[in-house]
Write a protein that holds these residues in place. Structure first.
Motif, PDB file in Angstrom:
ATOM      1  N   GLN A  38     -22.972  -5.934 -51.168  1.00 44.83           N
ATOM      2  CA  GLN A  38     -23.113  -6.305 -52.561  1.00 44.83           C
ATOM      3  C   GLN A  38     -21.752  -6.546 -53.201  1.00 44.83           C
ATOM      4  O   GLN A  38     -21.659  -7.211 -54.226  1.00 44.83           O
ATOM      5  N   ASN A  39     -20.696  -6.020 -52.605  1.00 45.01           N
ATOM      6  CA  ASN A  39     -19.383  -6.114 -53.207  1.00 45.01           C
ATOM      7  C   ASN A  39     -18.435  -7.005 -52.417  1.00 45.01           C
ATOM      8  O   ASN A  39     -17.248  -7.043 -52.684  1.00 45.01           O
ATOM      9  N   ALA A  40     -18.925  -7.706 -51.415  1.00 45.63           N
ATOM     10  CA  ALA A  40     -18.065  -8.566 -50.619  1.00 45.63           C
ATOM     11  C   ALA A  40     -18.855  -9.754 -50.114  1.00 45.63           C
ATOM     12  O   ALA A  40     -20.069  -9.699 -49.956  1.00 45.63           O
ATOM     13  N   VAL A  41     -18.140 -10.856 -49.872  1.00 43.10           N
ATOM     14  CA  VAL A  41     -18.810 -12.046 -49.357  1.00 43.10           C
ATOM     15  C   VAL A  41     -19.222 -11.823 -47.908  1.00 43.10           C
ATOM     16  O   VAL A  41     -20.235 -12.312 -47.452  1.00 43.10           O
ATOM     17  N   PRO A 165     -15.300 -10.688 -63.936  1.00 49.54           N
ATOM     18  CA  PRO A 165     -13.947 -11.026 -64.359  1.00 49.54           C
ATOM     19  C   PRO A 165     -12.902 -10.481 -63.395  1.00 49.54           C
ATOM     20  O   PRO A 165     -13.128  -9.485 -62.708  1.00 49.54           O
ATOM     21  N   CYS A 166     -11.763 -11.149 -63.363  1.00 47.33           N
ATOM     22  CA  CYS A 166     -10.647 -10.712 -62.526  1.00 47.33           C
ATOM     23  C   CYS A 166     -10.138  -9.354 -63.000  1.00 47.33           C
ATOM     24  O   CYS A 166      -9.977  -9.116 -64.192  1.00 47.33           O
ATOM     25  N   LYS A 167      -9.892  -8.467 -62.026  1.00 43.92           N
ATOM     26  CA  LYS A 167      -9.318  -7.155 -62.327  1.00 43.92           C
ATOM     27  C   LYS A 167      -8.028  -7.005 -61.526  1.00 43.92           C
ATOM     28  O   LYS A 167      -8.014  -6.432 -60.427  1.00 43.92           O
ATOM     29  N   CYS A 171       0.941  -5.946 -57.034  1.00 42.10           N
ATOM     30  CA  CYS A 171       1.320  -6.411 -55.697  1.00 42.10           C
ATOM     31  C   CYS A 171       1.027  -5.326 -54.666  1.00 42.10           C
ATOM     32  O   CYS A 171       1.784  -4.372 -54.515  1.00 42.10           O
ATOM     33  N   ASN A 172      -0.105  -5.463 -53.971  1.00 41.89           N
ATOM     34  CA  ASN A 172      -0.489  -4.463 -52.967  1.00 41.89           C
ATOM     35  C   ASN A 172      -1.182  -5.098 -51.762  1.00 41.89           C
ATOM     36  O   ASN A 172      -1.931  -4.443 -51.054  1.00 41.89           O
ATOM     37  N   ASN A 173      -0.950  -6.397 -51.549  1.00 40.84           N
ATOM     38  CA  ASN A 173      -1.565  -7.142 -50.440  1.00 40.84           C
ATOM     39  C   ASN A 173      -3.085  -7.197 -50.543  1.00 40.84           C
ATOM     40  O   ASN A 173      -3.788  -7.300 -49.537  1.00 40.84           O
ATOM     41  N   HIS A 174      -3.604  -7.122 -51.748  1.00 40.67           N
ATOM     42  CA  HIS A 174      -5.043  -7.256 -51.978  1.00 40.67           C
ATOM     43  C   HIS A 174      -5.264  -8.188 -53.155  1.00 40.67           C
ATOM     44  O   HIS A 174      -4.734  -7.973 -54.241  1.00 40.67           O
ATOM     45  N   CYS A 175      -6.054  -9.238 -52.917  1.00 37.63           N
ATOM     46  CA  CYS A 175      -6.384 -10.173 -53.988  1.00 37.63           C
ATOM     47  C   CYS A 175      -7.781  -9.831 -54.507  1.00 37.63           C
ATOM     48  O   CYS A 175      -8.777 -10.028 -53.808  1.00 37.63           O
ATOM     49  N   PRO A 176      -7.891  -9.300 -55.715  1.00 35.64           N
ATOM     50  CA  PRO A 176      -9.215  -8.937 -56.248  1.00 35.64           C
ATOM     51  C   PRO A 176     -10.118 -10.167 -56.393  1.00 35.64           C
ATOM     52  O   PRO A 176      -9.645 -11.309 -56.468  1.00 35.64           O
ATOM     53  N   SER A 182      -1.945 -16.599 -60.849  1.00 34.95           N
ATOM     54  CA  SER A 182      -1.424 -16.377 -62.196  1.00 34.95           C
ATOM     55  C   SER A 182      -1.907 -15.053 -62.780  1.00 34.95           C
ATOM     56  O   SER A 182      -1.328 -14.536 -63.734  1.00 34.95           O
ATOM     57  N   GLN A 183      -2.981 -14.494 -62.197  1.00 32.33           N
ATOM     58  CA  GLN A 183      -3.528 -13.232 -62.682  1.00 32.33           C
ATOM     59  C   GLN A 183      -3.118 -12.051 -61.812  1.00 32.33           C
ATOM     60  O   GLN A 183      -2.885 -10.945 -62.317  1.00 32.33           O
ATOM     61  N   ASP A 184      -3.084 -12.260 -60.476  1.00 38.96           N
ATOM     62  CA  ASP A 184      -2.702 -11.198 -59.552  1.00 38.96           C
ATOM     63  C   ASP A 184      -1.749 -11.787 -58.521  1.00 38.96           C
ATOM     64  O   ASP A 184      -2.070 -12.801 -57.892  1.00 38.96           O
ATOM     65  N   PRO A 185      -0.575 -11.198 -58.334  1.00 41.03           N
ATOM     66  CA  PRO A 185       0.434 -11.816 -57.460  1.00 41.03           C
ATOM     67  C   PRO A 185       0.051 -11.890 -55.994  1.00 41.03           C
ATOM     68  O   PRO A 185       0.711 -12.588 -55.225  1.00 41.03           O
ATOM     69  N   ASP A 186      -0.998 -11.191 -55.569  1.00 44.47           N
ATOM     70  CA  ASP A 186      -1.423 -11.243 -54.174  1.00 44.47           C
ATOM     71  C   ASP A 186      -2.340 -12.424 -53.873  1.00 44.47           C
ATOM     72  O   ASP A 186      -2.768 -12.596 -52.734  1.00 44.47           O
TER      73      ASP A 186
END
Length: 246
Positions: A38-41, A165-167, A171-176, A182-186
Protein backbone atom coordinates in the motif's frame (compact mmCIF):
# COMPACT_ATOMS: atom_id res chain seq x y z
CA UNK A 1 -5.12 -51.30 16.61
CA UNK A 2 -2.17 -50.92 19.04
CA UNK A 3 -2.05 -47.79 21.17
CA UNK A 4 0.49 -45.14 20.27
CA UNK A 5 3.56 -44.90 22.45
CA UNK A 6 4.44 -41.65 24.22
CA UNK A 7 7.21 -41.06 21.65
CA UNK A 8 4.83 -41.59 18.73
CA UNK A 9 2.25 -39.26 20.23
CA UNK A 10 4.96 -36.61 20.82
CA UNK A 11 6.24 -36.98 17.25
CA UNK A 12 2.71 -36.66 15.86
CA UNK A 13 2.07 -33.55 17.97
CA UNK A 14 5.32 -31.95 16.77
CA UNK A 15 4.44 -32.65 13.14
CA UNK A 16 1.00 -31.09 13.56
CA UNK A 17 2.57 -28.06 15.24
CA UNK A 18 5.07 -27.63 12.38
CA UNK A 19 2.33 -27.80 9.75
CA UNK A 20 0.25 -25.25 11.64
CA UNK A 21 3.29 -22.99 12.07
CA UNK A 22 3.98 -23.08 8.33
CA UNK A 23 0.40 -22.05 7.57
CA UNK A 24 0.55 -19.21 10.11
CA UNK A 25 3.89 -17.95 8.72
CA UNK A 26 2.57 -18.09 5.15
CA UNK A 27 -0.49 -16.07 6.15
CA UNK A 28 1.64 -13.48 7.97
CA UNK A 29 3.98 -13.10 4.99
CA UNK A 30 1.07 -12.66 2.60
CA UNK A 31 -0.51 -10.10 4.94
CA UNK A 32 2.69 -8.09 5.23
CA UNK A 33 3.26 -8.26 1.48
CA UNK A 34 -0.15 -6.67 0.88
CA UNK A 35 0.32 -4.18 3.75
CA UNK A 36 3.68 -2.87 2.56
CA UNK A 37 2.41 -2.72 -1.02
CA UNK A 38 0.00 0.00 0.00
CA UNK A 39 2.97 2.30 0.53
CA UNK A 40 5.14 1.38 -2.45
CA UNK A 41 4.79 0.84 -6.17
CA UNK A 42 6.72 -2.43 -5.97
CA UNK A 43 6.04 -5.33 -3.61
CA UNK A 44 7.17 -8.94 -3.33
CA UNK A 45 6.50 -11.88 -1.03
CA UNK A 46 8.40 -15.17 -0.78
CA UNK A 47 6.72 -18.12 0.95
CA UNK A 48 7.56 -21.80 1.10
CA UNK A 49 11.22 -21.31 0.25
CA UNK A 50 10.83 -21.78 -3.52
CA UNK A 51 8.48 -19.29 -5.14
CA UNK A 52 9.16 -15.56 -5.35
CA UNK A 53 6.62 -13.32 -7.02
CA UNK A 54 6.91 -9.66 -7.98
CA UNK A 55 4.12 -7.25 -8.78
CA UNK A 56 4.57 -3.79 -10.26
CA UNK A 57 2.32 -0.96 -11.42
CA UNK A 58 3.40 2.02 -13.51
CA UNK A 59 1.03 4.31 -11.57
CA UNK A 60 -0.20 4.64 -8.02
CA UNK A 61 -2.63 7.44 -8.86
CA UNK A 62 -3.81 7.00 -12.47
CA UNK A 63 -6.75 8.91 -13.86
CA UNK A 64 -9.81 7.08 -15.14
CA UNK A 65 -8.97 6.01 -18.69
CA UNK A 66 -5.19 6.10 -18.22
CA UNK A 67 -3.19 3.11 -19.42
CA UNK A 68 -1.66 1.40 -16.40
CA UNK A 69 1.11 -1.11 -17.07
CA UNK A 70 1.00 -3.97 -14.58
CA UNK A 71 3.85 -6.49 -14.45
CA UNK A 72 3.65 -9.83 -12.64
CA UNK A 73 6.75 -11.99 -12.36
CA UNK A 74 7.42 -15.42 -10.87
CA UNK A 75 10.85 -17.03 -10.63
CA UNK A 76 9.95 -20.69 -10.95
CA UNK A 77 8.79 -22.96 -13.77
CA UNK A 78 5.66 -25.14 -13.90
CA UNK A 79 3.66 -22.81 -11.69
CA UNK A 80 0.05 -21.73 -12.03
CA UNK A 81 -0.59 -18.12 -11.08
CA UNK A 82 -3.62 -15.87 -10.84
CA UNK A 83 -3.62 -12.09 -11.24
CA UNK A 84 -6.63 -10.05 -10.21
CA UNK A 85 -6.77 -6.45 -11.42
CA UNK A 86 -9.11 -5.30 -8.68
CA UNK A 87 -11.97 -4.36 -10.98
CA UNK A 88 -13.56 -7.77 -11.55
CA UNK A 89 -11.05 -8.93 -14.19
CA UNK A 90 -8.91 -11.95 -13.37
CA UNK A 91 -6.43 -13.91 -15.47
CA UNK A 92 -4.90 -17.35 -14.96
CA UNK A 93 -1.24 -17.46 -15.97
CA UNK A 94 0.93 -20.50 -16.67
CA UNK A 95 4.63 -20.09 -15.95
CA UNK A 96 6.00 -22.62 -18.42
CA UNK A 97 8.44 -21.90 -21.22
CA UNK A 98 6.12 -23.06 -24.02
CA UNK A 99 3.09 -21.21 -22.67
CA UNK A 100 5.13 -18.05 -22.12
CA UNK A 101 6.62 -18.11 -25.63
CA UNK A 102 3.11 -18.32 -27.09
CA UNK A 103 1.80 -15.41 -25.03
CA UNK A 104 2.59 -11.90 -26.36
CA UNK A 105 2.27 -10.54 -22.82
CA UNK A 106 4.96 -12.86 -21.44
CA UNK A 107 8.76 -12.77 -21.44
CA UNK A 108 10.64 -15.96 -20.53
CA UNK A 109 14.05 -15.86 -18.82
CA UNK A 110 16.23 -18.94 -18.47
CA UNK A 111 17.95 -19.06 -15.10
CA UNK A 112 19.06 -22.69 -14.78
CA UNK A 113 20.75 -23.76 -11.57
CA UNK A 114 22.14 -27.34 -11.69
CA UNK A 115 21.96 -27.50 -7.87
CA UNK A 116 18.33 -26.39 -7.68
CA UNK A 117 15.76 -28.38 -9.65
CA UNK A 118 13.15 -25.70 -8.94
CA UNK A 119 15.19 -22.93 -10.58
CA UNK A 120 14.55 -23.78 -14.21
CA UNK A 121 13.35 -20.42 -15.48
CA UNK A 122 11.10 -17.46 -14.78
CA UNK A 123 8.30 -15.67 -16.57
CA UNK A 124 7.26 -12.05 -16.51
CA UNK A 125 3.78 -11.02 -17.65
CA UNK A 126 3.03 -7.42 -18.57
CA UNK A 127 -0.45 -6.02 -19.15
CA UNK A 128 -1.69 -2.59 -20.23
CA UNK A 129 -4.87 -2.13 -18.23
CA UNK A 130 -7.43 0.70 -18.25
CA UNK A 131 -9.71 1.31 -15.29
CA UNK A 132 -13.18 2.58 -16.13
CA UNK A 133 -14.09 3.70 -12.62
CA UNK A 134 -12.40 5.64 -9.87
CA UNK A 135 -11.52 4.44 -6.39
CA UNK A 136 -8.93 2.21 -4.75
CA UNK A 137 -8.09 -1.00 -6.63
CA UNK A 138 -6.35 -3.92 -4.93
CA UNK A 139 -4.27 -5.77 -7.52
CA UNK A 140 -3.20 -9.22 -6.34
CA UNK A 141 -0.86 -11.82 -7.78
CA UNK A 142 -0.63 -15.34 -6.34
CA UNK A 143 1.27 -18.43 -7.50
CA UNK A 144 0.95 -21.99 -6.21
CA UNK A 145 3.80 -24.46 -6.50
CA UNK A 146 2.54 -27.08 -4.05
CA UNK A 147 0.26 -27.34 -1.05
CA UNK A 148 2.79 -25.55 1.16
CA UNK A 149 4.90 -23.67 -1.38
CA UNK A 150 3.08 -20.62 -2.66
CA UNK A 151 3.53 -16.87 -2.77
CA UNK A 152 1.20 -13.93 -3.07
CA UNK A 153 1.48 -10.18 -3.07
CA UNK A 154 -0.70 -7.16 -3.72
CA UNK A 155 -0.56 -3.45 -4.43
CA UNK A 156 -3.20 -0.78 -4.00
CA UNK A 157 -3.60 1.97 -6.58
CA UNK A 158 -6.12 4.78 -6.38
CA UNK A 159 -7.73 5.54 -9.72
CA UNK A 160 -8.70 9.18 -9.95
CA UNK A 161 -7.12 9.81 -6.57
CA UNK A 162 -4.96 12.71 -5.49
CA UNK A 163 -1.29 11.90 -5.02
CA UNK A 164 0.05 12.26 -1.52
CA UNK A 165 1.97 15.51 -1.03
CA UNK A 166 5.76 15.49 -1.05
CA UNK A 167 7.32 15.07 2.39
CA UNK A 168 10.98 16.05 1.95
CA UNK A 169 13.43 14.63 4.48
CA UNK A 170 16.80 16.05 3.44
CA UNK A 171 19.85 14.46 1.88
CA UNK A 172 19.74 10.81 2.96
CA UNK A 173 19.78 8.84 -0.34
CA UNK A 174 15.99 8.48 -0.21
CA UNK A 175 13.61 10.25 -2.56
CA UNK A 176 10.16 10.47 -0.91
CA UNK A 177 7.07 9.73 -2.98
CA UNK A 178 5.85 12.46 -5.33
CA UNK A 179 8.89 14.70 -4.78
CA UNK A 180 11.22 16.27 -7.32
CA UNK A 181 14.75 17.59 -6.91
CA UNK A 182 13.49 21.09 -6.16
CA UNK A 183 11.69 19.69 -3.10
CA UNK A 184 14.08 16.96 -1.92
CA UNK A 185 17.77 16.87 -2.91
CA UNK A 186 17.76 13.07 -3.31
CA UNK A 187 15.29 13.18 -6.20
CA UNK A 188 17.76 14.21 -8.88
CA UNK A 189 21.23 15.50 -9.69
CA UNK A 190 21.62 19.22 -8.92
CA UNK A 191 24.94 20.88 -8.28
CA UNK A 192 25.31 23.29 -5.42
CA UNK A 193 22.74 21.83 -3.04
CA UNK A 194 25.35 19.95 -0.95
CA UNK A 195 23.82 16.57 -1.79
CA UNK A 196 25.07 13.69 -3.94
CA UNK A 197 22.47 10.89 -4.27
CA UNK A 198 25.01 8.13 -4.82
CA UNK A 199 22.53 5.75 -6.41
CA UNK A 200 21.80 8.03 -9.38
CA UNK A 201 24.48 10.76 -9.48
CA UNK A 202 28.25 11.06 -9.90
CA UNK A 203 30.76 13.85 -10.47
CA UNK A 204 29.77 14.10 -14.15
CA UNK A 205 26.12 14.90 -13.36
CA UNK A 206 26.34 16.60 -9.96
CA UNK A 207 29.10 18.95 -8.83
CA UNK A 208 28.43 17.94 -5.21
CA UNK A 209 29.73 14.42 -5.90
CA UNK A 210 33.42 13.67 -5.37
CA UNK A 211 35.56 13.36 -8.50
CA UNK A 212 36.59 9.96 -9.78
CA UNK A 213 39.85 8.62 -8.33
CA UNK A 214 42.85 9.43 -10.52
CA UNK A 215 45.68 7.25 -11.74
CA UNK A 216 48.82 7.41 -9.61
CA UNK A 217 51.59 6.02 -11.81
CA UNK A 218 55.32 6.30 -12.35
CA UNK A 219 54.81 5.55 -16.05
CA UNK A 220 57.43 2.80 -15.97
CA UNK A 221 57.30 -0.82 -17.04
CA UNK A 222 57.46 -2.62 -13.70
CA UNK A 223 54.72 -5.30 -14.12
CA UNK A 224 52.38 -3.29 -11.91
CA UNK A 225 49.20 -1.63 -13.15
CA UNK A 226 48.13 0.92 -10.51
CA UNK A 227 44.41 1.24 -9.69
CA UNK A 228 42.29 3.44 -11.96
CA UNK A 229 44.97 3.57 -14.67
CA UNK A 230 44.62 2.88 -18.38
CA UNK A 231 47.15 1.67 -20.91
CA UNK A 232 47.59 5.23 -22.10
CA UNK A 233 48.70 6.20 -18.58
CA UNK A 234 50.79 3.18 -17.58
CA UNK A 235 52.43 0.65 -19.96
CA UNK A 236 51.66 -2.22 -17.56
CA UNK A 237 47.88 -1.83 -17.99
CA UNK A 238 47.55 -3.63 -21.33
CA UNK A 239 49.27 -5.09 -24.34
CA UNK A 240 50.76 -2.54 -26.76
CA UNK A 241 53.56 -3.22 -29.19
CA UNK A 242 56.41 -0.76 -29.47
CA UNK A 243 56.26 0.65 -25.94
CA UNK A 244 59.18 -1.50 -24.70
CA UNK A 245 56.94 -3.13 -22.06
CA UNK A 246 55.52 -6.63 -21.75
Amino acid sequence: MPALTIGQRFSSSCKSFREMAKKIISFILLFWGVFFAQNAVFAATDTGGFVTVNLDSSFLYPAVGDVVTITAEVNIEDTMCVINFGDGLEKILECRADDCHRDPNCVWTDTPDPNDPHDAGSCSYSFDHIYASSGKKLITFKCIFSAMDQAGTGIIIEVGGTPEPCKPDGCNNHCPSNCDVSQDPDCGCLGGNSCCPDAICDFTTDSDCPPAPTCQTNGQCDQNCPPHCTLAEDPDCGCLGGNNCC
